[in-house]
Structures are given as C-alpha cells and as structure tokens.
Scaffold this motif. Structure first.
Motif, short mmCIF file in Angstrom:
data_model
loop_
_atom_site.label_atom_id
_atom_site.label_comp_id
_atom_site.label_asym_id
_atom_site.label_seq_id
_atom_site.Cartn_x
_atom_site.Cartn_y
_atom_site.Cartn_z
N LEU A 254 0.82 -1.20 0.00
CA LEU A 254 0.00 0.00 0.00
C LEU A 254 0.86 1.26 0.00
CD1 LEU A 254 -2.81 -1.13 2.45
CD2 LEU A 254 -3.15 -0.37 0.08
N ALA A 255 2.01 1.20 0.66
CA ALA A 255 2.90 2.37 0.72
C ALA A 255 3.38 2.77 -0.67
CB ALA A 255 4.08 2.09 1.63
N LYS A 256 3.41 1.83 -1.60
CA LYS A 256 3.83 2.13 -2.96
C LYS A 256 2.67 2.65 -3.81
CE LYS A 256 7.43 -1.45 -2.86
NZ LYS A 256 7.90 -2.72 -3.47
N LEU A 257 1.44 2.50 -3.31
CA LEU A 257 0.27 2.86 -4.10
C LEU A 257 -0.37 4.18 -3.67
CD1 LEU A 257 -1.42 -0.67 -4.19
CD2 LEU A 257 -0.23 0.45 -6.08
N VAL A 258 -0.34 4.45 -2.36
CA VAL A 258 -0.97 5.67 -1.82
C VAL A 258 -0.10 6.20 -0.68
CG1 VAL A 258 -3.35 5.04 -2.43
CG2 VAL A 258 -2.39 4.31 -0.23
N ASP A 259 -0.36 7.45 -0.29
CA ASP A 259 0.39 8.08 0.79
C ASP A 259 -0.39 8.12 2.10
OD1 ASP A 259 2.62 8.64 -0.82
OD2 ASP A 259 1.69 10.46 -1.60
N SER A 260 -1.56 7.52 2.14
CA SER A 260 -2.37 7.52 3.35
C SER A 260 -1.61 6.92 4.52
CB SER A 260 -3.65 6.71 3.11
OG SER A 260 -4.25 7.04 1.88
N PRO A 261 -1.83 7.41 5.75
CA PRO A 261 -1.11 6.86 6.92
C PRO A 261 -1.41 5.38 7.12
CG PRO A 261 -2.85 8.38 7.60
CD PRO A 261 -2.71 8.52 6.13
N ARG A 262 -0.37 4.64 7.56
CA ARG A 262 -0.44 3.18 7.60
C ARG A 262 -0.05 2.65 8.98
NH1 ARG A 262 1.77 5.35 3.32
NH2 ARG A 262 3.87 5.15 4.16
N VAL A 263 -0.71 1.56 9.36
CA VAL A 263 -0.53 0.96 10.69
C VAL A 263 -0.34 -0.54 10.54
CG1 VAL A 263 -1.66 0.49 12.90
CG2 VAL A 263 -1.91 2.75 11.83
N VAL A 264 0.70 -1.08 11.17
CA VAL A 264 0.93 -2.53 11.20
C VAL A 264 0.29 -3.10 12.46
CG1 VAL A 264 2.64 -4.37 11.33
CG2 VAL A 264 3.05 -2.38 9.85
N LEU A 265 -0.63 -4.03 12.29
CA LEU A 265 -1.28 -4.68 13.42
C LEU A 265 -0.41 -5.80 13.95
CD1 LEU A 265 -4.90 -4.84 11.96
CD2 LEU A 265 -4.00 -3.21 13.63
N LEU A 266 -0.41 -5.98 15.27
CA LEU A 266 0.46 -6.95 15.91
C LEU A 266 -0.35 -7.81 16.87
CD1 LEU A 266 3.38 -4.49 16.71
CD2 LEU A 266 3.35 -6.19 14.88
N ARG A 283 10.81 -14.38 11.78
CA ARG A 283 10.50 -13.42 12.84
C ARG A 283 9.08 -13.60 13.39
NH1 ARG A 283 11.61 -7.77 10.10
NH2 ARG A 283 10.76 -8.96 8.32
N THR A 284 8.97 -13.36 14.68
CA THR A 284 7.68 -13.36 15.34
C THR A 284 7.31 -11.93 15.71
OG1 THR A 284 8.61 -13.60 17.55
CG2 THR A 284 8.19 -15.64 16.32
N VAL A 285 6.11 -11.76 16.26
CA VAL A 285 5.71 -10.44 16.74
C VAL A 285 6.67 -9.95 17.83
CG1 VAL A 285 3.91 -9.21 18.03
CG2 VAL A 285 3.29 -10.64 16.06
N ALA A 286 7.18 -10.89 18.64
CA ALA A 286 8.15 -10.51 19.66
C ALA A 286 9.37 -9.83 19.05
CB ALA A 286 8.58 -11.73 20.48
N ASP A 287 9.76 -10.25 17.86
CA ASP A 287 10.88 -9.61 17.17
C ASP A 287 10.49 -8.24 16.64
OD1 ASP A 287 12.76 -11.83 17.35
OD2 ASP A 287 11.45 -12.85 15.93
N LEU A 288 9.24 -8.08 16.25
CA LEU A 288 8.79 -6.80 15.67
C LEU A 288 8.61 -5.71 16.71
CD1 LEU A 288 6.24 -7.98 12.96
CD2 LEU A 288 8.69 -7.54 12.73
N VAL A 289 8.43 -6.07 17.98
CA VAL A 289 8.23 -5.05 19.02
C VAL A 289 9.54 -4.70 19.73
CG1 VAL A 289 5.80 -5.60 19.36
CG2 VAL A 289 7.54 -6.75 20.76
N THR A 290 10.66 -5.22 19.25
CA THR A 290 11.96 -4.76 19.74
C THR A 290 12.27 -3.41 19.09
OG1 THR A 290 13.16 -5.83 17.94
CG2 THR A 290 12.78 -7.15 19.95
N PRO A 291 13.21 -2.65 19.63
CA PRO A 291 13.59 -1.38 18.98
C PRO A 291 13.98 -1.58 17.52
CG PRO A 291 14.45 -1.41 21.20
CD PRO A 291 13.85 -2.77 20.96
N GLU A 292 14.66 -2.68 17.22
CA GLU A 292 15.07 -2.93 15.84
C GLU A 292 13.85 -3.22 14.95
OE1 GLU A 292 18.24 -3.44 18.66
OE2 GLU A 292 16.29 -4.48 18.52
#
Length: 401
Positions: A254-266, A283-292
């Motif tokens: 979607l980021a390549k198609l429109v500029d509307s604000p985007r949210v990743v659900l976890l 990767r798991t969600v635990a990996d996605l909620v690290t600072p990296e």
C-alpha cells in the motif's frame, strides 16, 4: 515522536463535536476548535513534522489523543460492520470508525471481519445458497461455512447482517436483518456525506484481511483499495484514513500505491504474520516489538496496532501486570500506537476489572481503560466508543485540561 516529547494540549480536544453532546455542553468549547481544524482540504501542504501537523490541524497527528476508534463501528450496540453500527459510532462521537475488507467473487470490497460470513449474516437461512457451504483453509486454519469470495456482490446483497455473538450481546439481535453487508465504496460515500453534513472530516481505519490468501485467489486487495481511495480523495498523507493490516507486506504494498497513513497490526508475541509464514521469514511479533523491529516498521508505516497484552501483559490469573516498554520504544521511532480491543463485558476485561460472575455483564470498564490510557497510548479500539470517550475525558481532566 518520542514519549518524552509528547505534549498534552491535544488532550483538550479529546471529544469530537458529536461526543460533546454525549458528555455535555461543558466539553463543547474545546471541541469546536478541534472540529474546525478537521475542515482542512485533502491536498494539505507537506508537513514539517508531528508538532507542526498538530498545530496546523493536519492529518492524523491532529486527531485527539487518545483517539477513540470505533471497532467495527459501535459493535457493542449494533451488529458489526453495518451502516447502522458505523452511524451510531459517529453519532456517539468516535474519532475514527473501523472497516475490515474482504472481496466478493467479482472483485468488490465489502465490510466483514472475516470472509466466513456464517456467523454475521443470515446466509444459512437461504436455501438457494445451501450448496455454497464448504470447508476452506485460511491462513493455516480450516473453516466450514460460507465465504464472500464465492458470492457475487449482487448475491451477497440478498443477505442481511446479524449479531456475531448473540449469547453475549442478546440486545443486539433486535437489529438482526435490518442492514445489508455494505461495500467499502458505500462506506466512503457515507463518510463523504457525513463529513459535509457535520462540517468536518470523517476518519476511517481500514484493514486488509488475509491479503496473502486473497492474492493467491487472484483477488488482491491493495490495488482495489488504492483505486477507491484515489476516487474519494483519501490517498494523500493527510487524508482522513488509516490503512492497517496484520501482514506487513500488505502495508508495504500500500505504501507504494498511496500516501495515506499506515498501521501494522500486531497479534500475540509468539505469533508470526501469515505473510512471514508463507515467505519463510522466521520473525515473530516478539521480534517486531523490539527497537530494531519497530525501526523496520517505521521505515514504511506511521503506527502500530498492538494487542493490549503487548502494552500491559496479564499474569497467569488474567490480571494486569506491569506495562512493557512498547509505548516508549514505539514513540522513540515516531510511531503512534492504536491498541485493540476494549469491550465493556466481563468476558473481555482483565480479571481484576471483572464484576460479578456473569460473563456478559459489564465490569469495571472505566478502571481498565484508565489503566491502559495511562500508559501513553495514542488511541484505542473500542466496541463501546461512548465508554472510551468518557474515559478519555477523565484522562483529560486529570491532566488539568
């Protein structure tokens, strides 16, 4: 925006104009200024940053904090994902109204939480569709029922929506059969009309459901969604819409198609997004909620929508423990947080906020909301937006605004 740099003035605008009617005229003075801020055009000038956006009344940074997002509409009071549920949420004063999108056989996007419509429509009462009942595996789980992708839009429009959890929300069954399954284009037209009538933008929070699964069927969601957003002028960075998905690749597309604000659900910490499973990404969600992980999300999205358990985990007895560092860490990457989902019933509340033994009775919803909102989250999804609005107003009062 880092947690330390967050400012409180936006809390003065915690209620929408309609919400002021719910909570009393004392809130109206603060909300009128905010309502006026939402009349800015879609083609706003580029932002100089979050603080400038808030000051200028532009985009999602100008929304009240905390933002109350009506989860599937006012689904605590009306069957979810119906125009009746969306309208009630807006009338209650919800700042944003959510839609979940799935496709029909002929490629139309309709608003259902799942493509399995067995529990949310009267399809089982239609003998002409009895042969459509089947078993499908969606994102690794087998379901038996009726599915939107097996119906044309014309066929789907012969069905009527009904309450998904009648055992918990018996009162909502009063409205069974009253509304059809809305298309997303119908919702966009409704939002445009309501915006003109109210003199302010009507914000939507739009989720692509099972995008990898549907792309495999030749029913890709993102391109269809982007086309509708462009048609209704909601494709710009300051447009009144959030785009959300549990699959990061859908948000990247979607980021390549429109500029509307985007949210990743976890989802839960130990889970993996289905597109990760399909791509062999370990990767798991635990990996996605690290600072990296959050830095990676911030490279293509403006926010995250974590389950509330990622903000404040529960102990073995179901009671709330100590907050995690997720709010602080996400804000350090400039990400907003819209956790899910608040509901009033005991069955859905942490154990320490349940009252009595009836799982369908209301518990101490305000106590739970006070605890969650105190973490500094930017918003919350709620089936009961009027309750969440009152809790947000309580927070504004405690902050001295």
């Amino acid at each position: 925006m880092t947690q330390g740099s967050r400012t409180n003035p936006a809390r003065r605008t915690v209620l929408g104009a309609a919400g002021a009617a719910v909570l009393g005229s004392a809130a109206l003075g603060a909300t009128e200024a905010h309502a006026g801020a939402h009349t800015t055009g879609h083609a706003a000038a580029p932002s100089a940053g979050p603080a400038a956006d808030r000051a200028a009344g532009r985009g999602h940074r100008a929304l009240p904090v905390p933002t109350v997002i009506a989860h599937r509409g006012a689904s605590g009071y009306r069957p979810e994902h119906t125009l009746g549920s969306y309208q009630l949420a807006l009338d209650m004063g919800a700042h944003v109204v959510e839609q979940d999108l799935v496709p029909t056989k002929d490629g139309h996007l309709v608003c259902r939480h799942e493509n399995d419509i067995t529990g949310t429509t009267d399809v089982a009462d239609h003998p002409e569709f009895a042969s459509r009942r089947t078993t499908k595996t969606v994102d690794g789980t087998a379901y038996t029922g009726w599915f939107t992708e097996d119906f044309t839009l014309a066929e789907l429009k012969t069905l009527r929506a009904k309450e998904r959890i009648p055992g918990t929300r018996q009162e909502n069954t009063l409205y069974d059969g009253r509304w059809t399954v809305p298309t997303f284009e119908e919702v966009l037209r409704w939002a445009d009309q309501e915006g003109r009538r109210r003199g302010r933008e009507v914000w939507l929070h739009v989720e692509t459901k099972h995008p990898t699964y549907f792309r495999g069927l030749g029913l890709g969601l993102e391109e269809r969604l982007a086309k509708l957003l462009r048609r209704h002028g909601r494709h710009r960075a300051h447009s009144p819409v959030f785009l959300q998905s549990f699959e990061p690749s859908s948000i990247q597309r979607l980021a390549k198609l429109v500029d509307s604000p985007r949210v990743v659900l976890l989802s839960g910490a130990s889970t993996r997004p289905w597109d990760f499973v399909q791509a062999g990404d370990p990767r798991t969600v635990a990996d996605l909620v690290t600072p990296e992980g959050l830095a990676w999300i911030a490279s293509y999205a403006q926010g995250i929508g974590p389950t509330l358990d990622l903000v404040i985990p529960k102990d073995a007895g179901g009671k709330l423990g100590a907050p995690t560092t997720l709010v602080r860490d996400a804000h350090a990457q400039g990400l907003i947080l819209h956790p899910y989902t608040h509901r009033n019933e005991n069955a859905f509340l942490p154990a320490d906020f349940r009252r009595g033994t009836d799982p369908t009775a209301y518990g101490d919803s305000f106590g739970a909301l006070k605890t969650y909102l105190a973490t500094g989250i930017d918003g919350i999804f709620s089936d009961n937006p009027d309750t969440a609005l009152l809790a947000a107003a309580d927070l504004a009062d405690r902050d001295g605004h």
